[in-house]
Write a protein that holds these residues in place. Structure first.
Motif, PDB file in Angstrom:
ATOM      1  N   PRO A 103     -21.379 -37.008  26.422  1.00 32.28           N
ATOM      2  CA  PRO A 103     -21.990 -37.349  25.334  1.00 32.28           C
ATOM      3  C   PRO A 103     -22.991 -38.690  25.532  1.00 32.28           C
ATOM      4  CG  PRO A 103     -19.821 -38.311  25.172  1.00 32.28           C
ATOM      5  CD  PRO A 103     -19.911 -37.090  26.299  1.00 32.28           C
ATOM      6  N   LEU A 104     -22.612 -39.177  26.892  1.00 34.39           N
ATOM      7  CA  LEU A 104     -23.561 -40.526  27.107  1.00 34.39           C
ATOM      8  C   LEU A 104     -23.753 -40.267  28.687  1.00 34.39           C
ATOM      9  CD1 LEU A 104     -21.903 -43.606  25.309  1.00 34.39           C
ATOM     10  CD2 LEU A 104     -24.221 -42.334  24.876  1.00 34.39           C
ATOM     11  N   ASN A 105     -25.008 -40.182  29.306  1.00 28.11           N
ATOM     12  CA  ASN A 105     -25.476 -40.102  30.633  1.00 28.11           C
ATOM     13  C   ASN A 105     -26.299 -41.319  30.762  1.00 28.11           C
ATOM     14  OD1 ASN A 105     -24.142 -38.062  31.668  1.00 28.11           O
ATOM     15  ND2 ASN A 105     -25.506 -36.740  30.888  1.00 28.11           N
ATOM     16  N   LYS A 106     -26.896 -41.458  32.146  1.00 23.19           N
ATOM     17  CA  LYS A 106     -27.951 -42.589  32.520  1.00 23.19           C
ATOM     18  C   LYS A 106     -29.022 -42.651  31.470  1.00 23.19           C
ATOM     19  CE  LYS A 106     -30.590 -44.091  36.212  1.00 23.19           C
ATOM     20  NZ  LYS A 106     -31.192 -43.743  37.678  1.00 23.19           N
ATOM     21  N   GLN A 107     -29.561 -43.954  31.136  1.00 24.93           N
ATOM     22  CA  GLN A 107     -30.515 -43.748  30.151  1.00 24.93           C
ATOM     23  C   GLN A 107     -31.894 -43.593  30.952  1.00 24.93           C
ATOM     24  OE1 GLN A 107     -30.358 -47.487  27.503  1.00 24.93           O
ATOM     25  NE2 GLN A 107     -28.124 -47.796  28.389  1.00 24.93           N
ATOM     26  N   LEU A 108     -32.659 -42.385  30.250  1.00 27.42           N
ATOM     27  CA  LEU A 108     -33.924 -42.059  31.136  1.00 27.42           C
ATOM     28  C   LEU A 108     -34.940 -41.938  30.139  1.00 27.42           C
ATOM     29  CD1 LEU A 108     -32.473 -38.913  32.778  1.00 27.42           C
ATOM     30  CD2 LEU A 108     -32.860 -41.072  34.004  1.00 27.42           C
ATOM     31  N   TRP A 109     -34.828 -41.616  28.930  1.00 29.18           N
ATOM     32  CA  TRP A 109     -35.968 -41.420  27.892  1.00 29.18           C
ATOM     33  C   TRP A 109     -36.116 -42.583  26.839  1.00 29.18           C
ATOM     34  CZ3 TRP A 109     -37.016 -38.106  31.206  1.00 29.18           C
ATOM     35  CH2 TRP A 109     -36.011 -36.987  31.923  1.00 29.18           C
ATOM     36  N   ALA A 110     -37.403 -42.936  26.552  1.00 31.13           N
ATOM     37  CA  ALA A 110     -37.528 -43.932  25.668  1.00 31.13           C
ATOM     38  C   ALA A 110     -37.575 -43.000  24.224  1.00 31.13           C
ATOM     39  CB  ALA A 110     -38.943 -44.517  25.541  1.00 31.13           C
ATOM     40  N   GLY A 111     -37.889 -41.839  24.145  1.00 37.11           N
ATOM     41  CA  GLY A 111     -37.819 -40.994  23.094  1.00 37.11           C
ATOM     42  C   GLY A 111     -37.812 -39.558  23.707  1.00 37.11           C
TER      43      GLY A 111
ATOM     44  N   LEU B  56     -30.758 -30.173  23.133  1.00 36.28           N
ATOM     45  CA  LEU B  56     -30.680 -31.342  22.390  1.00 36.28           C
ATOM     46  C   LEU B  56     -29.520 -32.412  22.621  1.00 36.28           C
ATOM     47  CD1 LEU B  56     -31.814 -33.155  20.258  1.00 36.28           C
ATOM     48  CD2 LEU B  56     -31.092 -31.894  18.445  1.00 36.28           C
ATOM     49  N   ALA B  57     -28.393 -31.822  22.938  1.00 38.21           N
ATOM     50  CA  ALA B  57     -27.312 -32.648  23.184  1.00 38.21           C
ATOM     51  C   ALA B  57     -27.463 -33.514  24.552  1.00 38.21           C
ATOM     52  CB  ALA B  57     -25.781 -31.845  23.056  1.00 38.21           C
ATOM     53  N   SER B  58     -27.986 -32.783  25.405  1.00 35.17           N
ATOM     54  CA  SER B  58     -28.040 -33.280  26.800  1.00 35.17           C
ATOM     55  C   SER B  58     -29.315 -34.344  26.593  1.00 35.17           C
ATOM     56  CB  SER B  58     -28.487 -32.518  27.660  1.00 35.17           C
ATOM     57  OG  SER B  58     -28.938 -32.762  29.207  1.00 35.17           O
ATOM     58  N   ALA B  59     -30.270 -34.201  25.980  1.00 33.41           N
ATOM     59  CA  ALA B  59     -31.446 -35.089  25.661  1.00 33.41           C
ATOM     60  C   ALA B  59     -30.825 -36.399  25.127  1.00 33.41           C
ATOM     61  CB  ALA B  59     -32.473 -34.457  24.957  1.00 33.41           C
ATOM     62  N   LEU B  60     -30.156 -36.188  24.150  1.00 38.76           N
ATOM     63  CA  LEU B  60     -29.497 -37.344  23.406  1.00 38.76           C
ATOM     64  C   LEU B  60     -28.726 -38.192  24.286  1.00 38.76           C
ATOM     65  CD1 LEU B  60     -28.360 -35.606  19.921  1.00 38.76           C
ATOM     66  CD2 LEU B  60     -29.868 -37.569  20.133  1.00 38.76           C
ATOM     67  N   ALA B  61     -28.085 -37.857  25.360  1.00 41.84           N
ATOM     68  CA  ALA B  61     -27.057 -38.709  25.912  1.00 41.84           C
ATOM     69  C   ALA B  61     -27.991 -39.356  27.033  1.00 41.84           C
ATOM     70  CB  ALA B  61     -26.182 -37.388  26.813  1.00 41.84           C
ATOM     71  N   SER B  62     -29.113 -39.184  27.152  1.00 42.24           N
ATOM     72  CA  SER B  62     -29.977 -39.994  28.041  1.00 42.24           C
ATOM     73  C   SER B  62     -31.047 -40.597  27.426  1.00 42.24           C
ATOM     74  CB  SER B  62     -30.390 -39.060  29.268  1.00 42.24           C
ATOM     75  OG  SER B  62     -29.662 -38.489  29.932  1.00 42.24           O
ATOM     76  N   VAL B  63     -31.110 -40.942  26.042  1.00 43.09           N
ATOM     77  CA  VAL B  63     -31.892 -41.735  25.462  1.00 43.09           C
ATOM     78  C   VAL B  63     -31.804 -43.093  25.590  1.00 43.09           C
ATOM     79  CG1 VAL B  63     -33.049 -42.425  23.219  1.00 43.09           C
ATOM     80  CG2 VAL B  63     -32.565 -39.878  23.721  1.00 43.09           C
TER      81      VAL B  63
ATOM     82  N   ALA C 120     -28.696 -23.649  16.887  1.00 42.97           N
ATOM     83  CA  ALA C 120     -28.386 -24.405  15.628  1.00 42.97           C
ATOM     84  C   ALA C 120     -27.228 -25.390  16.011  1.00 42.97           C
ATOM     85  CB  ALA C 120     -28.413 -23.513  14.556  1.00 42.97           C
ATOM     86  N   ASN C 121     -26.319 -25.083  16.780  1.00 46.49           N
ATOM     87  CA  ASN C 121     -25.310 -26.064  17.135  1.00 46.49           C
ATOM     88  C   ASN C 121     -25.687 -27.350  17.781  1.00 46.49           C
ATOM     89  OD1 ASN C 121     -23.458 -24.437  15.755  1.00 46.49           O
ATOM     90  ND2 ASN C 121     -22.930 -23.282  17.567  1.00 46.49           N
ATOM     91  N   LEU C 122     -25.026 -28.378  17.584  1.00 45.08           N
ATOM     92  CA  LEU C 122     -25.286 -29.595  18.218  1.00 45.08           C
ATOM     93  C   LEU C 122     -24.011 -30.154  18.745  1.00 45.08           C
ATOM     94  CD1 LEU C 122     -27.212 -31.782  18.997  1.00 45.08           C
ATOM     95  CD2 LEU C 122     -27.032 -32.915  16.865  1.00 45.08           C
ATOM     96  N   PRO C 123     -23.624 -29.826  19.894  1.00 48.76           N
ATOM     97  CA  PRO C 123     -22.184 -30.245  20.623  1.00 48.76           C
ATOM     98  C   PRO C 123     -22.344 -31.489  21.236  1.00 48.76           C
ATOM     99  CG  PRO C 123     -23.685 -28.741  22.065  1.00 48.76           C
ATOM    100  CD  PRO C 123     -24.279 -28.866  20.934  1.00 48.76           C
ATOM    101  N   THR C 124     -22.118 -32.715  20.537  1.00 47.25           N
ATOM    102  CA  THR C 124     -22.433 -33.873  20.861  1.00 47.25           C
ATOM    103  C   THR C 124     -21.246 -34.795  19.951  1.00 47.25           C
ATOM    104  OG1 THR C 124     -23.585 -35.771  21.407  1.00 47.25           O
ATOM    105  CG2 THR C 124     -24.301 -34.545  19.386  1.00 47.25           C
ATOM    106  N   THR C 125     -21.303 -35.860  20.305  1.00 52.15           N
ATOM    107  CA  THR C 125     -20.216 -36.710  19.370  1.00 52.15           C
ATOM    108  C   THR C 125     -21.192 -37.906  18.885  1.00 52.15           C
ATOM    109  OG1 THR C 125     -20.109 -38.586  21.331  1.00 52.15           O
ATOM    110  CG2 THR C 125     -18.686 -36.480  21.327  1.00 52.15           C
TER     111      THR C 125
END
Length: 342
Positions: free
Chosen positions: A222-230, A240-247, A262-267
């Motif tokens: 659910p959380l990874n290294k911060q990489l993206w401003a947006g 999408l879940a992977s992208a959210l983890a690095s925002v 359509a699923n969003l497997p995150t927390t």
């Protein structure tokens, strides 16, 4: 709706892509001749110059696409052309207009037809000096990209805040987002699974290109290294879940698609520990004010994007069935526009 007379030059019949069952009961798209009486009611009739091909159109041509509710049906969620009859005082015969969204091409016969009849409330006047071809080279994909980026800008993201990730970058929304973000001075990281499209993405302004697999780690966190401003996301699902983890902390994601599910497997962790905002983007019912503002920018400030060599491909109506098959198989790249006028 108010009836209105048709001009004397209106043909007795014309061509349209019609989706309907064949004798065996299979749902298939084919080009055939129809008349104005086959079109639904509306107070403005338009001679279509160009339409474009979108994933939703491909679904409409598929028996299991979940788009079309009754047959026969004319798909096509985009159209640009010239008014040939109008009972709406805002639109005059000879005026150039464009149309995306609402029920067009979903429950109301769409733009893959030489003529369409619609409600004037659905139309946007073509900005002065713009071309009908360019309007459809952007189409719904361009409007969705512009809405996504407008939302990120309104969130407060600036070029100096860091790179913006664009997923599904070989598709219409993704590739046009790359072009628009680059025009605005952002550093763009484009994610795609299609190496053949990388030269186009570089021309559009991508500073870096990563593989789609880069966003599909063996173990999703659910959380990874911060990489993206947006992020501009058109994929949904695990991507999408992977992208959210690095925002980055306080960053934002504009999501408009579900090509990866359509699923969003995150927390909730990206939202409550990093203050990340997830914005849903819908272009179907965007306000007329938003439409006019963004179409003016697309067709003036950003028009050079759709003149990028090898980016926009022009086709005939007869080619659409094969193109929709390719699109559903993930084999389509860039923008596909359909020329309807001779």
């Amino acid at each position: 709706m108010t009836e209105h007379p048709l001009p004397q030059v209106f043909p007795n019949d014309f061509n349209a892509l019609v989706v309907e069952p064949n004798e065996a009961g299979d749902i298939l798209p084919s080009v055939r001749s129809i008349s104005i009486h086959d079109l639904p009611e509306g107070n403005v009739t338009i001679k279509v110059a160009y339409s474009s091909l979108n994933y939703k159109d491909a679904l409409a041509c598929s028996p299991n696409g979940g788009i079309v509710k009754s047959y026969p049906f004319i798909p096509g969620i985009d159209a640009a052309g010239t008014v040939v009859a109008s009972a709406d005082e805002r639109y005059q015969v000879g005026q150039s207009v464009l149309l995306t969204g609402y029920e067009f091409g979903v429950s109301h016969s769409g733009g893959l037809s030489e003529y369409v009849r619609v409600a004037g409330d659905w139309l946007v006047p073509l900005p002065a000096g713009a071309s009908l071809r360019d309007a459809m080279a952007f189409g719904t994909a361009g409007l969705t990209a512009a809405l996504s980026i407008d939302r990120l800008k309104n969130h407060g993201l600036k070029p100096e805040d860091g790179p913006i990730l664009v997923t599904g970058a070989s598709g219409g929304v993704g590739s046009l987002s790359v072009g628009i973000l680059s025009k605005l001075g952002y550093e763009v990281v484009a994610a795609t699974s299609k190496a053949t499209f990388e030269p186009i993405l570089k021309q559009l302004g991508a500073a870096k290109i990563i593989s789609r697999e880069h966003l599909l780690p063996e173990k999703q966190r659910p959380l990874n290294k911060q990489l993206w401003a947006g992020v501009v996301d058109v994929c949904g699902g695990n991507i999408l879940a992977s992208a959210l983890a690095s925002v980055n902390y306080g960053g934002a994601v504009a999501a408009s698609g579900l090509t990866a599910g359509a699923n969003l497997p995150t927390t909730v962790l990206p939202f409550i520990l990093r203050g990340v905002a997830l914005y849903g983007i819908d272009s179907v019912y965007a306000s007329i004010t938003q439409r006019q503002t963004l179409w003016n920018r697309l067709l003036t400030d950003w028009s050079s994007i759709v003149h990028t060599d090898g980016f926009v491909h022009e086709h005939t109506l007869q080619e659409v069935p094969a193109l929709t098959t390719n699109m559903l198989q993930g084999a389509s790249e860039g923008r596909r526009i359909i020329r309807l006028e001779e």
